[in-house]
Design a protein around this motif. Structure first.
Motif, mmCIF file in Angstrom:
data_model
loop_
_atom_site.group_PDB
_atom_site.id
_atom_site.type_symbol
_atom_site.label_atom_id
_atom_site.label_comp_id
_atom_site.label_asym_id
_atom_site.label_seq_id
_atom_site.Cartn_x
_atom_site.Cartn_y
_atom_site.Cartn_z
ATOM 1 N N MET A 1 0.841 -1.192 0.000
ATOM 2 C CA MET A 1 0.000 0.000 0.000
ATOM 3 C C MET A 1 0.884 1.252 0.000
ATOM 4 O O MET A 1 1.862 1.328 0.744
ATOM 5 N N PRO A 2 0.560 2.224 -0.852
ATOM 6 C CA PRO A 2 1.344 3.460 -0.846
ATOM 7 C C PRO A 2 1.127 4.226 0.444
ATOM 8 O O PRO A 2 0.057 4.167 1.064
ATOM 9 N N ALA A 3 2.167 4.962 0.870
ATOM 10 C CA ALA A 3 2.052 5.779 2.072
ATOM 11 C C ALA A 3 1.028 6.883 1.844
ATOM 12 O O ALA A 3 0.947 7.472 0.769
ATOM 13 N N LYS A 4 0.216 7.147 2.866
ATOM 14 C CA LYS A 4 -0.777 8.207 2.770
ATOM 15 C C LYS A 4 -0.188 9.500 3.333
ATOM 16 O O LYS A 4 0.325 9.524 4.456
ATOM 17 N N ILE A 5 -0.266 10.560 2.543
ATOM 18 C CA ILE A 5 0.211 11.876 2.957
ATOM 19 C C ILE A 5 -0.998 12.801 3.050
ATOM 20 O O ILE A 5 -1.682 13.043 2.054
ATOM 21 N N GLY A 6 -1.271 13.308 4.237
ATOM 22 C CA GLY A 6 -2.410 14.179 4.436
ATOM 23 C C GLY A 6 -2.078 15.633 4.149
ATOM 24 O O GLY A 6 -0.927 16.064 4.261
ATOM 25 N N ILE A 7 -3.091 16.392 3.754
ATOM 26 C CA ILE A 7 -2.963 17.833 3.536
ATOM 27 C C ILE A 7 -4.070 18.508 4.339
ATOM 28 O O ILE A 7 -5.252 18.241 4.128
ATOM 29 N N LEU A 8 -3.688 19.372 5.261
ATOM 30 C CA LEU A 8 -4.647 20.075 6.101
ATOM 31 C C LEU A 8 -4.739 21.523 5.640
ATOM 32 O O LEU A 8 -3.726 22.232 5.575
ATOM 33 N N SER A 9 -5.923 21.973 5.296
ATOM 34 C CA SER A 9 -6.100 23.331 4.793
ATOM 35 C C SER A 9 -7.530 23.787 5.030
ATOM 36 O O SER A 9 -8.397 22.982 5.386
ATOM 37 N N SER A 10 -7.763 25.078 4.824
ATOM 38 C CA SER A 10 -9.110 25.609 5.020
ATOM 39 C C SER A 10 -10.023 25.254 3.851
ATOM 40 O O SER A 10 -11.232 25.120 4.013
ATOM 41 N N GLN A 11 -9.450 25.096 2.650
ATOM 42 C CA GLN A 11 -10.251 24.737 1.484
ATOM 43 C C GLN A 11 -9.358 24.025 0.457
ATOM 44 O O GLN A 11 -8.144 24.158 0.489
ATOM 45 N N ARG A 12 -9.988 23.307 -0.448
ATOM 46 C CA ARG A 12 -9.243 22.527 -1.444
ATOM 47 C C ARG A 12 -9.036 23.401 -2.685
ATOM 48 O O ARG A 12 -9.602 23.174 -3.736
ATOM 49 N N GLY A 13 -8.173 24.410 -2.519
ATOM 50 C CA GLY A 13 -7.892 25.345 -3.595
ATOM 51 C C GLY A 13 -6.752 24.884 -4.476
ATOM 52 O O GLY A 13 -6.302 23.722 -4.417
ATOM 53 N N TYR A 14 -6.233 25.835 -5.272
ATOM 54 C CA TYR A 14 -5.185 25.490 -6.243
ATOM 55 C C TYR A 14 -3.933 24.936 -5.575
ATOM 56 O O TYR A 14 -3.251 24.050 -6.121
ATOM 57 N N HIS A 15 -3.607 25.450 -4.385
ATOM 58 C CA HIS A 15 -2.388 24.990 -3.709
ATOM 59 C C HIS A 15 -2.526 23.547 -3.251
ATOM 60 O O HIS A 15 -1.578 22.762 -3.330
ATOM 61 N N VAL A 16 -3.708 23.160 -2.774
ATOM 62 C CA VAL A 16 -3.927 21.779 -2.355
ATOM 63 C C VAL A 16 -3.911 20.847 -3.566
ATOM 64 O O VAL A 16 -3.323 19.760 -3.519
ATOM 65 N N LEU A 17 -4.529 21.263 -4.654
ATOM 66 C CA LEU A 17 -4.531 20.432 -5.871
ATOM 67 C C LEU A 17 -3.108 20.203 -6.377
ATOM 68 O O LEU A 17 -2.766 19.089 -6.812
ATOM 69 N N ALA A 18 -2.265 21.233 -6.324
ATOM 70 C CA ALA A 18 -0.874 21.085 -6.766
ATOM 71 C C ALA A 18 -0.107 20.134 -5.858
ATOM 72 O O ALA A 18 0.685 19.299 -6.327
ATOM 73 N N LEU A 19 -0.359 20.218 -4.550
ATOM 74 C CA LEU A 19 0.295 19.300 -3.615
ATOM 75 C C LEU A 19 -0.166 17.863 -3.841
ATOM 76 O O LEU A 19 0.644 16.925 -3.793
ATOM 77 N N GLU A 20 -1.457 17.675 -4.093
ATOM 78 C CA GLU A 20 -1.969 16.328 -4.346
ATOM 79 C C GLU A 20 -1.285 15.705 -5.563
ATOM 80 O O GLU A 20 -0.901 14.518 -5.539
ATOM 81 N N GLU A 21 -1.107 16.496 -6.621
ATOM 82 C CA GLU A 21 -0.453 15.985 -7.821
ATOM 83 C C GLU A 21 1.001 15.626 -7.543
ATOM 84 O O GLU A 21 1.507 14.593 -8.005
ATOM 85 N N ALA A 22 1.687 16.465 -6.769
ATOM 86 C CA ALA A 22 3.089 16.189 -6.438
ATOM 87 C C ALA A 22 3.214 14.922 -5.585
ATOM 88 O O ALA A 22 4.151 14.129 -5.759
ATOM 89 N N ILE A 23 2.264 14.717 -4.677
ATOM 90 C CA ILE A 23 2.289 13.518 -3.834
ATOM 91 C C ILE A 23 2.072 12.263 -4.680
ATOM 92 O O ILE A 23 2.747 11.238 -4.487
ATOM 93 N N ARG A 24 1.157 12.335 -5.648
ATOM 94 C CA ARG A 24 0.935 11.187 -6.532
ATOM 95 C C ARG A 24 2.186 10.867 -7.351
ATOM 96 O O ARG A 24 2.506 9.690 -7.572
#
Length: 238
Positions: A1-24
């Motif tokens: 199973m791949p390691a799960k990396i959490g992202i904590l933020s006030s909203q799922r904006g452009y910065h969170v989407l960019a982090l999600e892509e980098a984590i993948r």
């Protein structure tokens, strides 16, 4: 199973989407957690969860933003991050660093005490003291004690505006965090430090005195001078 990396933020904006892509791209699994839905449990199935998803399952948690809130909200969010560290989750940045930077007054005196150039600053609850500071410094920025992305900041350069704005803040029981305005040609420089080295830096150019990307500023990569790099590293070590 791949390691799960959490992202904590006030909203799922452009910065969170960019982090999600980098984590993948790093062959890990991203998981977004809205900060306002954090729930702590003692004696329950999960110690900490958001929307029923267990934060304790994350290998690491990237804290993207700690949004403004009441004193109780800020304290609970910090408590939750401390709890995650005790559970063995790698919190980025460390909770101690977040506590020192989420509060602008705490940040300012740490920098000033270390000899890092810091704008002249007045922090007070008292209306008359705040008004006198605005009049004496002539051109100031009034900022929320907690906050980011340029939200809520007001530039004040005359006594009448100072009186009206400070009275409005007084009604909401805000702390007055006032800094002398420094001419900066609508530009600022931001450096990103990982460990003990600067990994990237950028120049932000705004259309007004705010130079936040979220406020429409254009950004471009840059290489820091040795002096700027030294300032960035000194600040991080605090």
């Amino acid at each position: 199973m791949p390691a799960k990396i959490g992202i904590l933020s006030s909203q799922r904006g452009y910065h969170v989407l960019a982090l999600e892509e980098a984590i993948r791209r790093s062959n890990c699994e991203p998981a977004y957690f809205p900060i306002a839905r954090l729930t702590g449990s003692i004696g329950g199935q999960y110690d900490l969860h958001a929307g029923g998803v267990n934060l304790g399952d994350c290998r690491a948690l990237i804290v993207r933003t700690i949004p403004a809130g009441s004193l109780e909200q800020i304290i609970f969010r910090m408590d939750a991050l401390h709890r995650l560290e005790r559970l063995g989750v790698k919190v980025v940045n460390p909770v101690s660093a977040i506590e020192r930077t989420v509060d602008k007054y705490y940040t300012s005196f740490l920098l000033a005490d270390a000899g890092i150039p810091t704008p002249r600053t007045i922090v007070t609850e008292d209306f008359q003291t705040a008004l006198a500071a605005c009049i004496e410094m002539k051109d100031v920025i009034l900022k929320p004690l907690f906050g980011s992305e340029g939200k809520g900041m007001v530039r004040i350069s005359d006594e009448e505006t100072a009186y009206r704005v400070l009275r409005a803040w007084e009604l909401s029981r805000y702390i007055y965090y006032i800094q002398e305005y420094l001419p900066h040609f609508q530009k600022d420089i931001r450096a990103f430090v990982v460990g003990d080295r600067v990994v990237a830096a950028m120049l932000g150019v705004g259309t007004g005195w705010k130079t936040n990307y979220s406020k429409g500023a254009k950004v471009e990569p840059m290489v820091l001078s040795p002096e700027m790099e030294d300032l960035a590293l000194r600040a991080v070590r605090l």
